[in-house]
Design a protein around this motif. Structure first.
Motif, PDB file in Angstrom:
ATOM      1  N   GLU A 139      12.957   7.134 -10.219  1.00  0.00           N
ATOM      2  CA  GLU A 139      12.786   7.491  -8.811  1.00  0.00           C
ATOM      3  C   GLU A 139      13.539   6.546  -7.892  1.00  0.00           C
ATOM      4  O   GLU A 139      14.009   6.937  -6.829  1.00  0.00           O
ATOM      5  N   LEU A 140      13.703   5.298  -8.314  1.00  0.00           N
ATOM      6  CA  LEU A 140      14.442   4.333  -7.494  1.00  0.00           C
ATOM      7  C   LEU A 140      15.935   4.644  -7.464  1.00  0.00           C
ATOM      8  O   LEU A 140      16.598   4.394  -6.462  1.00  0.00           O
ATOM      9  N   VAL A 141      16.455   5.182  -8.549  1.00  0.00           N
ATOM     10  CA  VAL A 141      17.890   5.508  -8.609  1.00  0.00           C
ATOM     11  C   VAL A 141      18.267   6.428  -7.457  1.00  0.00           C
ATOM     12  O   VAL A 141      19.340   6.288  -6.867  1.00  0.00           O
ATOM     13  N   LYS A 180       0.829  -1.207   0.000  1.00  0.00           N
ATOM     14  CA  LYS A 180       0.000   0.000   0.000  1.00  0.00           C
ATOM     15  C   LYS A 180       0.863   1.257   0.000  1.00  0.00           C
ATOM     16  O   LYS A 180       0.483   2.283  -0.543  1.00  0.00           O
ATOM     17  N   GLY A 181       2.049   1.169   0.599  1.00  0.00           N
ATOM     18  CA  GLY A 181       2.975   2.288   0.649  1.00  0.00           C
ATOM     19  C   GLY A 181       4.350   1.809   1.066  1.00  0.00           C
ATOM     20  O   GLY A 181       4.485   0.793   1.733  1.00  0.00           O
ATOM     21  N   GLY A 182       5.370   2.546   0.638  1.00  0.00           N
ATOM     22  CA  GLY A 182       6.730   2.202   1.040  1.00  0.00           C
ATOM     23  C   GLY A 182       7.530   1.567  -0.074  1.00  0.00           C
ATOM     24  O   GLY A 182       7.176   1.655  -1.254  1.00  0.00           O
ATOM     25  N   LEU A 183       8.587   0.892   0.311  1.00  0.00           N
ATOM     26  CA  LEU A 183       9.517   0.261  -0.630  1.00  0.00           C
ATOM     27  C   LEU A 183      10.119  -0.964   0.032  1.00  0.00           C
ATOM     28  O   LEU A 183      10.603  -0.893   1.161  1.00  0.00           O
ATOM     29  N   LEU A 184      10.085  -2.089  -0.696  1.00  0.00           N
ATOM     30  CA  LEU A 184      10.627  -3.345  -0.188  1.00  0.00           C
ATOM     31  C   LEU A 184      11.687  -3.892  -1.139  1.00  0.00           C
ATOM     32  O   LEU A 184      11.700  -3.550  -2.330  1.00  0.00           O
ATOM     33  N   LYS A 185      12.523  -4.746  -0.594  1.00  0.00           N
ATOM     34  CA  LYS A 185      13.560  -5.416  -1.384  1.00  0.00           C
ATOM     35  C   LYS A 185      13.430  -6.914  -1.178  1.00  0.00           C
ATOM     36  O   LYS A 185      13.398  -7.394  -0.044  1.00  0.00           O
ATOM     37  N   ALA A 186      13.339  -7.647  -2.286  1.00  0.00           N
ATOM     38  CA  ALA A 186      13.348  -9.107  -2.256  1.00  0.00           C
ATOM     39  C   ALA A 186      14.757  -9.536  -2.640  1.00  0.00           C
ATOM     40  O   ALA A 186      15.268  -9.115  -3.682  1.00  0.00           O
ATOM     41  N   TYR A 187      15.379 -10.355  -1.795  1.00  0.00           N
ATOM     42  CA  TYR A 187      16.766 -10.734  -2.064  1.00  0.00           C
ATOM     43  C   TYR A 187      17.055 -12.154  -1.601  1.00  0.00           C
ATOM     44  O   TYR A 187      16.377 -12.701  -0.745  1.00  0.00           O
ATOM     45  N   SER A 247      14.378  -8.242  -6.657  1.00  0.00           N
ATOM     46  CA  SER A 247      13.531  -7.143  -7.122  1.00  0.00           C
ATOM     47  C   SER A 247      13.310  -6.119  -6.022  1.00  0.00           C
ATOM     48  O   SER A 247      13.562  -6.387  -4.849  1.00  0.00           O
ATOM     49  N   PHE A 248      12.825  -4.966  -6.453  1.00  0.00           N
ATOM     50  CA  PHE A 248      12.369  -3.917  -5.553  1.00  0.00           C
ATOM     51  C   PHE A 248      10.859  -3.815  -5.754  1.00  0.00           C
ATOM     52  O   PHE A 248      10.380  -3.831  -6.884  1.00  0.00           O
ATOM     53  N   ILE A 249      10.123  -3.712  -4.679  1.00  0.00           N
ATOM     54  CA  ILE A 249       8.674  -3.732  -4.763  1.00  0.00           C
ATOM     55  C   ILE A 249       8.133  -2.415  -4.218  1.00  0.00           C
ATOM     56  O   ILE A 249       8.407  -2.050  -3.068  1.00  0.00           O
ATOM     57  N   GLN A 250       7.376  -1.732  -5.069  1.00  0.00           N
ATOM     58  CA  GLN A 250       6.809  -0.445  -4.708  1.00  0.00           C
ATOM     59  C   GLN A 250       5.297  -0.551  -4.557  1.00  0.00           C
ATOM     60  O   GLN A 250       4.722  -1.629  -4.670  1.00  0.00           O
ATOM     61  N   CYS A 251       4.670   0.583  -4.347  1.00  0.00           N
ATOM     62  CA  CYS A 251       3.219   0.659  -4.133  1.00  0.00           C
ATOM     63  C   CYS A 251       2.433  -0.040  -5.232  1.00  0.00           C
ATOM     64  O   CYS A 251       2.837  -0.057  -6.391  1.00  0.00           O
ATOM     65  N   LEU A 257      12.443 -10.869   2.323  1.00  0.00           N
ATOM     66  CA  LEU A 257      11.719  -9.652   1.968  1.00  0.00           C
ATOM     67  C   LEU A 257      11.862  -8.656   3.112  1.00  0.00           C
ATOM     68  O   LEU A 257      11.460  -8.945   4.237  1.00  0.00           O
ATOM     69  N   ILE A 258      12.450  -7.497   2.810  1.00  0.00           N
ATOM     70  CA  ILE A 258      12.750  -6.486   3.826  1.00  0.00           C
ATOM     71  C   ILE A 258      12.252  -5.115   3.382  1.00  0.00           C
ATOM     72  O   ILE A 258      12.248  -4.812   2.182  1.00  0.00           O
ATOM     73  N   ALA A 259      11.852  -4.298   4.343  1.00  0.00           N
ATOM     74  CA  ALA A 259      11.425  -2.924   4.064  1.00  0.00           C
ATOM     75  C   ALA A 259      12.653  -2.024   3.958  1.00  0.00           C
ATOM     76  O   ALA A 259      13.483  -1.989   4.862  1.00  0.00           O
ATOM     77  N   LEU A 260      12.776  -1.308   2.848  1.00  0.00           N
ATOM     78  CA  LEU A 260      13.853  -0.338   2.681  1.00  0.00           C
ATOM     79  C   LEU A 260      13.439   1.048   3.174  1.00  0.00           C
ATOM     80  O   LEU A 260      14.268   1.942   3.297  1.00  0.00           O
TER      81      LEU A 260
END
Length: 176
Positions: free
Chosen positions: A145-147, A36-43, A55-59, A79-82
């Protein structure tokens, strides 16, 4: 009922702080997560501690370990919140049950899975067929925007190169 309606009806809100894991590689899970909001990283984390970013997972995206939920195995990635993030957790079995009763929901899930498959196919093509410099150029074009939000280290791991190699690529692309 479409997927958004299913998530609203069956989902449970979950807040994450930056650095908090949703799940770890090897965990059992029967849930998927709508961001719903934020930014996550799957690694992935190898046995020797090497991190590779999936991957990076956005809204407005759904994430979860399909192997864990569909095949009842363990999560294959972490899966972690960045950044502070708001998720809506929902049970995969509940989704399957509702899909069997709703053609609209089934079509919505099929559309989501097709979109996800196309993204994975494109990532696979880029990773296997393009040189690192072209992968970086495409990443900047697709996700500008991710850069600015990500560390150079995370961008390098996502591209499959070292931070030093990324620094050289960036230096060449600016012409400095």
């Amino acid at each position: 009922m479409n997927l958004e309606e299913f998530i609203a009806k069956h989902g449970v809100a979950q807040s994450l702080e930056k650095g908090q894991h949703v799940f770890y590689q090897g965990d059992s899970s029967n849930c998927l997560y709508f961001v719903k909001g934020g930014l996550l990283k799957a690694y992935y984390l190898s046995d020797d501690g090497k991190e590779t970013i999936k991957s990076f997972i956005q809204c407005n995206n759904v994430i979860g370990s399909i192997s864990a939920v569909a095949a009842n195995t363990h999560c294959t990635f972490n899966l972690i919140a960045l950044a502070p993030s708001e998720l809506i957790r929902f049970n995969f079995n509940d989704l399957q049950h509702c899909i069997a009763q709703s053609h609209t929901l089934a079509q919505s899930v099929i559309a989501m899975l097709l979109n996800h498959s196309m993204k994975k196919e494109q990532r696979e093509f880029e990773f296997l067929m393009l040189p690192a410099e072209e992968r970086y150029t495409r990443f900047k074009e697709k996700e500008p925007e991710l850069v600015n939000k990500l560390t150079q280290n995370d961008i390098a791991k996502y591209l499959g190169i070292t931070p030093v190699a990324l620094s050289r690529i960036k230096h060449r692309s600016t012409g400095v």
